[in-house]
Enzyme design. Structure first.
Site, PDB file in Angstrom:
ATOM      1  N   LYS A  57     -20.478 -25.229  26.958  1.00 26.41           N
ATOM      2  CA  LYS A  57     -20.186 -24.051  27.775  1.00 26.41           C
ATOM      3  C   LYS A  57     -21.045 -24.056  29.045  1.00 26.41           C
ATOM      4  CE  LYS A  57     -19.223 -21.117  23.717  1.00 26.41           C
ATOM      5  NZ  LYS A  57     -17.789 -21.077  23.525  1.00 26.41           N
ATOM      6  N   LYS A 105     -25.639 -17.457  24.063  1.00 25.08           N
ATOM      7  CA  LYS A 105     -24.559 -18.254  23.475  1.00 25.08           C
ATOM      8  C   LYS A 105     -24.991 -19.690  23.279  1.00 25.08           C
ATOM      9  CE  LYS A 105     -20.370 -16.320  25.565  1.00 25.08           C
ATOM     10  NZ  LYS A 105     -19.230 -16.652  26.423  1.00 25.08           N
ATOM     11  N   GLY A 144     -16.447 -18.163  17.501  1.00 29.87           N
ATOM     12  CA  GLY A 144     -17.180 -16.903  17.441  1.00 29.87           C
ATOM     13  C   GLY A 144     -18.590 -17.030  16.896  1.00 29.87           C
ATOM     14  N   ARG A 157      -7.346 -27.980  23.835  1.00 24.72           N
ATOM     15  CA  ARG A 157      -6.434 -28.276  22.722  1.00 24.72           C
ATOM     16  C   ARG A 157      -5.326 -27.235  22.703  1.00 24.72           C
ATOM     17  NH1 ARG A 157      -8.130 -23.722  19.924  1.00 24.72           N
ATOM     18  NH2 ARG A 157     -10.376 -23.418  19.949  1.00 24.72           N
TER      19      ARG A 157
HETATM   20  P1  ADP Z   1     -16.005 -19.158  21.225  1.00 24.63           P
HETATM   21  O1  ADP Z   1     -16.270 -20.573  21.638  1.00 24.63           O
HETATM   22  O2  ADP Z   1     -16.683 -18.813  19.965  1.00 24.63           O
HETATM   23  O3  ADP Z   1     -14.562 -18.813  21.301  1.00 24.63           O
HETATM   24  P2  ADP Z   1     -16.328 -17.562  23.663  1.00 24.63           P
HETATM   25  O4  ADP Z   1     -17.322 -17.871  24.721  1.00 24.63           O
HETATM   26  O5  ADP Z   1     -14.919 -17.880  23.944  1.00 24.63           O
HETATM   27  O6  ADP Z   1     -16.803 -18.283  22.328  1.00 24.63           O
HETATM   28  O7  ADP Z   1     -16.467 -16.028  23.280  1.00 24.63           O
HETATM   29  C1  ADP Z   1     -15.807 -15.495  22.164  1.00 24.63           C
HETATM   30  C2  ADP Z   1     -15.677 -13.984  22.313  1.00 24.63           C
HETATM   31  O8  ADP Z   1     -16.959 -13.358  22.487  1.00 24.63           O
HETATM   32  C3  ADP Z   1     -14.879 -13.525  23.495  1.00 24.63           C
HETATM   33  O9  ADP Z   1     -13.501 -13.538  23.244  1.00 24.63           O
HETATM   34  C4  ADP Z   1     -15.431 -12.129  23.731  1.00 24.63           C
HETATM   35  O10 ADP Z   1     -14.869 -11.218  22.809  1.00 24.63           O
HETATM   36  C5  ADP Z   1     -16.888 -12.273  23.393  1.00 24.63           C
HETATM   37  N1  ADP Z   1     -17.686 -12.558  24.579  1.00 24.63           N
HETATM   38  C6  ADP Z   1     -17.981 -13.773  25.079  1.00 24.63           C
HETATM   39  N2  ADP Z   1     -18.722 -13.674  26.199  1.00 24.63           N
HETATM   40  C7  ADP Z   1     -18.912 -12.370  26.433  1.00 24.63           C
HETATM   41  C8  ADP Z   1     -19.619 -11.610  27.432  1.00 24.63           C
HETATM   42  N3  ADP Z   1     -20.286 -12.202  28.405  1.00 24.63           N
HETATM   43  N4  ADP Z   1     -19.592 -10.262  27.336  1.00 24.63           N
HETATM   44  C9  ADP Z   1     -18.947  -9.639  26.331  1.00 24.63           C
HETATM   45  N5  ADP Z   1     -18.275 -10.289  25.365  1.00 24.63           N
HETATM   46  C10 ADP Z   1     -18.250 -11.643  25.403  1.00 24.63           C
HETATM   47  P1  ADP Z   2      -9.441 -19.788  18.601  1.00 28.08           P
HETATM   48  O1  ADP Z   2     -10.134 -19.160  19.774  1.00 28.08           O
HETATM   49  O2  ADP Z   2      -8.130 -20.399  18.978  1.00 28.08           O
HETATM   50  O3  ADP Z   2      -9.370 -18.962  17.360  1.00 28.08           O
HETATM   51  P2  ADP Z   2     -11.578 -21.347  17.348  1.00 28.08           P
HETATM   52  O4  ADP Z   2     -12.557 -22.172  18.111  1.00 28.08           O
HETATM   53  O5  ADP Z   2     -12.048 -20.143  16.640  1.00 28.08           O
HETATM   54  O6  ADP Z   2     -10.354 -21.027  18.328  1.00 28.08           O
HETATM   55  O7  ADP Z   2     -10.908 -22.319  16.298  1.00 28.08           O
HETATM   56  C1  ADP Z   2      -9.591 -22.579  16.357  1.00 28.08           C
HETATM   57  C2  ADP Z   2      -9.015 -22.510  15.000  1.00 28.08           C
HETATM   58  O8  ADP Z   2      -9.229 -23.740  14.370  1.00 28.08           O
HETATM   59  C3  ADP Z   2      -9.601 -21.462  14.099  1.00 28.08           C
HETATM   60  O9  ADP Z   2      -8.897 -20.268  14.135  1.00 28.08           O
HETATM   61  C4  ADP Z   2      -9.496 -22.082  12.753  1.00 28.08           C
HETATM   62  O10 ADP Z   2      -8.336 -21.611  12.090  1.00 28.08           O
HETATM   63  C5  ADP Z   2      -9.331 -23.556  13.022  1.00 28.08           C
HETATM   64  N1  ADP Z   2     -10.475 -24.312  12.597  1.00 28.08           N
HETATM   65  C6  ADP Z   2     -11.561 -24.559  13.328  1.00 28.08           C
HETATM   66  N2  ADP Z   2     -12.408 -25.320  12.644  1.00 28.08           N
HETATM   67  C7  ADP Z   2     -11.844 -25.543  11.449  1.00 28.08           C
HETATM   68  C8  ADP Z   2     -12.236 -26.244  10.291  1.00 28.08           C
HETATM   69  N3  ADP Z   2     -13.392 -26.885  10.220  1.00 28.08           N
HETATM   70  N4  ADP Z   2     -11.413 -26.242   9.251  1.00 28.08           N
HETATM   71  C9  ADP Z   2     -10.242 -25.608   9.304  1.00 28.08           C
HETATM   72  N5  ADP Z   2      -9.815 -24.934  10.368  1.00 28.08           N
HETATM   73  C10 ADP Z   2     -10.603 -24.893  11.427  1.00 28.08           C
HETATM   74 MG    MG Z   3     -13.380 -18.822  22.932  1.00 25.67          MG
END
Ligand code: ADP
Ligand code: ADP
Ligand code: MG
Length: 667
Positions: free
Chosen positions: A116, A158, A165, A292
């Site tokens: 990130k 982060k 998440g 992806r």
């Molecule tokens: P991940 O790789 O786990 O998807 P993200 O960076 O996409 O991580 O963040 C996941 C979620 O966390 C976002 O969809 C949002 O709900 C929350 N989030 C991320 N960054 C911020 C921020 N700067 N302020 C508030 N919420 C945030």
């Molecule tokens: P998104 O923002 O699309 O939910 P995530 O980074 O949370 O993306 O992961 C994408 C999806 O991939 C998740 O919702 C989960 O269902 C699947 N996933 C990720 N890692 C694994 C794993 N190790 N085994 C099974 N499913 C996985």
């Molecule tokens: Mg995300």
């Protein structure tokens, strides 16, 4: 185009990819772990290769085994799905080395977006707006602390390598920063093997809006509009929709342009998603790029009428993008709900078990169900507890909402806890219905989403009793058919009793509520008494549990599924898992089963929160267990003393293992 591809994934996404490949006349190879030998994706594929034991680390995540499977079967390309190896550089390299096409972006794009922090640096250079924050290399705690102070609280720490998440900490005030930084780094190391973090301004009441992009190897990049994924729990998406409510054409064009620039900056090819965090005023910042196909891609397919997996396959085989930006259009509105085997009332604790009964709504123009399981399959503790994705489409949001409510009401799952009821409430809750969206919606609407002290409608008790009576009558009729003397009074099920009146009671329980239904047998029907009120009832029941019920002349449809002593009544869009209480048998769950000190599923101990010997209040967190990609807090079942922990941090525990020796205080 390829003749044969391998799908390096499982569950619904593997099935989803197979579906398109088949339509395009491409042969498919599935891979599977021992736990998935009979899984739906294996059943659907033309060929399937066993790649190891249940644990993903030993099967779905082993690059060499997947490559070997592709070579053994002559697959020319590999679709990685999402999760697993989909964003793994080593895997891309291995494909390249072996002359197998990786159906995804070039390895350089995955690398560029994998961190990130690095992604933010790149985006900064490309002029894409960023969440204010520090994403540099200095990881000195005191330095990061000064950065956070300068950004202003609240801030979000982060993990640069984070995803799903995980690896995020919200810091409300300066004093908390150092401790939360340490805990974030701990989680980052254990989950991602990398403790590099960044610090961002925490946006209050933000929306998560992401743009679907697509590139080809001829330098074209388009965007397929946006998805709103603001409805989240623990930073994970629950309901997604497209288009985003309230989006103006100008803002859409601006976000689309920023996303296309982001993709171009890394030479992107294939399907990708640029995630933005948006303020309520519409201003937006780049958050990350997922290199992806995304879980929620179907909502985009529904509003564009396109098949994104088909696009992926075309682009991967060297074709140009099928359409140019000007040819892309939005039509109508789509919603997706992620149906999980989990218990929302217990902090979304995943649930495992056999899908004793599984009846999704009928698919058609308006309803689509993407799933990796069928009735009789198992939700195992080894993988994500997703049962299906339910996607609906209609000409506008209100109608799509109505479709979703109907489809959820028609969805029947028995055998594992599930979030269908919760999703219905979420869809119906005023904030969602009026599109008053932000990532805190679920927390904010707790009272609506988790109502307390619910009463069971009387008809539910009546339907349960009626189904019981009809089933008894059916069994008696069958027994009579098999018997030499069909007229024997011993088979009669019309209440005829030696030495007794034709009255009895059936008792059911729902949570703490217990209800007796009085039964009087009448010719061709029953009189059912719930409390003082008597209703005349009759009905039919088919082997799938579908009931046609008539209560005081009012006809209604219901479903009643029997699973051991449970009677799952589905009536008017809701599920009521009742328990049949047989006073003669004294069945009923053992008291110990409710205690919170046993491991609810196999997992790994990741933290001991309380100290041994500590006196704690009821509900105090004692230990954190990680299972099925989630953390579960084991809490004190009552006020008492933590005598001893049976496991150490890092230990693997089995289902039902005693985790903590606990002594409840004398009441
Ligand atoms: P991940 O790789 O786990 O998807 P993200 O960076 O996409 O991580 O963040 C996941 C979620 O966390 C976002 O969809 C949002 O709900 C929350 N989030 C991320 N960054 C911020 C921020 N700067 N302020 C508030 N919420 C945030
Ligand atoms: P998104 O923002 O699309 O939910 P995530 O980074 O949370 O993306 O992961 C994408 C999806 O991939 C998740 O919702 C989960 O269902 C699947 N996933 C990720 N890692 C694994 C794993 N190790 N085994 C099974 N499913 C996985
Ligand atoms: Mg995300």
């Amino acid at each position: 185009m390829f003749d044969k591809i391998l799908i390096a994934n499982r569950g619904e996404i593997a099935c989803r990819v197979i579906k398109t490949a088949r339509r395009m006349g491409i042969k498919t190879v599935a891979v599977y772990s021992e736990a998935d030998a009979n899984a739906r994706h294996v059943r659907l594929a033309d060929e399937a290769v066993l790649i190891g034991p249940a644990a993903a680390r030993e099967s779905y995540l082993v690059v060499d085994k997947i490559i070997a499977a592709a070579k053994a079967t002559g697959a020319q390309a590999i679709h990685p799905g999402y999760g697993f190896l989909s964003e793994n550089e080593d895997f891309c390299h291995a494909c390249e080395r072996e002359g197998i096409v990786f159906i995804g972006p070039p390895v350089a794009a995955i690398r560029a977006m994998g961190s990130k922090s690095e992604a933010k640096k790149l985006m900064e250079a490309a002029g894409v707006p960023l969440t204010p924050g520090y994403h540099g290399d200095n990881q000195e705690p005191a330095y990061l602390h000064r950065q956070a102070d300068a950004i202003g609280y609240p801030v979000l720490i982060k993990a640069a390598a984070g995803g799903g998440g995980k690896g995020m900490r919200l810091v409300a005030k300066s004093e908390d920063f150092i401790d939360l930084l340490a805990s974030c780094k701990r989680e980052a190391i254990s989950s991602f093997g990398d403790d590099h973090v960044l610090v961002e301004k925490y946006i209050t009441r933000p929306r998560h809006i992401e743009i679907q992009v697509f590139g080809d190897s001829h330098g074209n990049v388009v965007y397929l509009f946006e998805r709103d994924c603001s409805v989240q729990r623990r930073h994970q998406k629950v309901l997604e929709e497209a288009p985003a409510p309230g989006m103006t054409p100008e803002r859409r064009a601006a976000m689309g342009k920023a996303a296309v620039e982001a993709a171009k900056a890394v030479g992107y090819v294939g399907a990708g998603t640029v995630e933005f965090i948006a303020n309520q005023d519409g201003s937006f910042y780049f958050m990350e790029m997922n290199t992806r196909l995304q879980v929620e891609h179907p909502v985009t397919e529904m509003i564009t009428g396109l098949d994104l997996v088909e696009w992926q396959l075309r682009v991967a085989s060297g074709e140009k993008l099928p359409l140019a930006q000007e040819q892309l259009q939005i039509r109508g509105h789509a919603l997706e709900a992620r149906i999980y085997a989990e218990d929302p009332a217990k902090g979304f604790l995943p649930s495992t078990g056999r899908l004793v009964h599984l009846a999704p709504p009928a698919e058609g123009l308006h309803v689509r169900v993407d799933t990796g399981v069928e009735e009789g399959d198992e939700i195992s503790p080894h993988y994500d507890p997703m049962i299906a994705k339910l996607i609906v489409w209609d000409i506008n949001r209100d109608r799509a909402l109505a479709r979703m409510l109907q489809a959820l009401a028609d969805y029947r799952v028995v055998g594992v806890a599930n979030n269908i009821e919760f999703l219905s409430r979420l869809t119906a809750c005023p904030a969602f219905a009026t599109a008053d969206l932000d990532t805190g919606l679920i927390e904010r609407e707790r009272a609506y989403l988790f109502p307390e002290g619910e009463t069971v409608p009387e008809d539910v008790w009546r339907v349960a009793a009626l189904a019981e009576l009809v089933r008894e009558a059916q069994r008696a009729a069958e027994a009579a058919k098999a018997d030499r003397d069909p007229l024997s009074p011993w088979h009669a099920r019309d209440g005829w009793r030696l030495n007794a009146t034709a009255r009895r009671e059936l008792v059911f329980r729902f949570g703490e509520l217990q209800q007796a239904v009085g039964v009087v047998y009448l010719p061709g029907r029953y009189r059912l008494c719930v409390g003082a009120r008597a209703v005349e009832a009759r009905g039919e029941l088919n082997p799938r549990g579908l009931a046609r019920v008539e209560l005081d002349g009012l006809r209604m449809d219901a479903t009643v599924i029997v699973a051991a002593e449970k009677r799952h009544v589905f009536l008017q869009g809701r599920a009521w898992p009742l328990t049949r209480v047989d006073p003669l048998l004294h069945t009923g769950e053992g008291a110990g089963a409710e205690g919170g000190l046993l491991a609810p599923m196999p997992g790994k101990v990741i933290a001991l929160v309380a100290a041994e010997g500590a006196k704690v209040e009821k509900g105090a967190p004692l230990l954190i267990l990680e299972a099925m990609k989630m953390e579960h807090t084991i809490t004190a079942p009552a006020a008492g003393t933590v005598k001893a922990f049976r496991f150490a941090v890092g230990d693997q525990v089995g289902d039902g293992a005693e985790l903590v020796e606990f002594e409840a205080a004398a009441a």
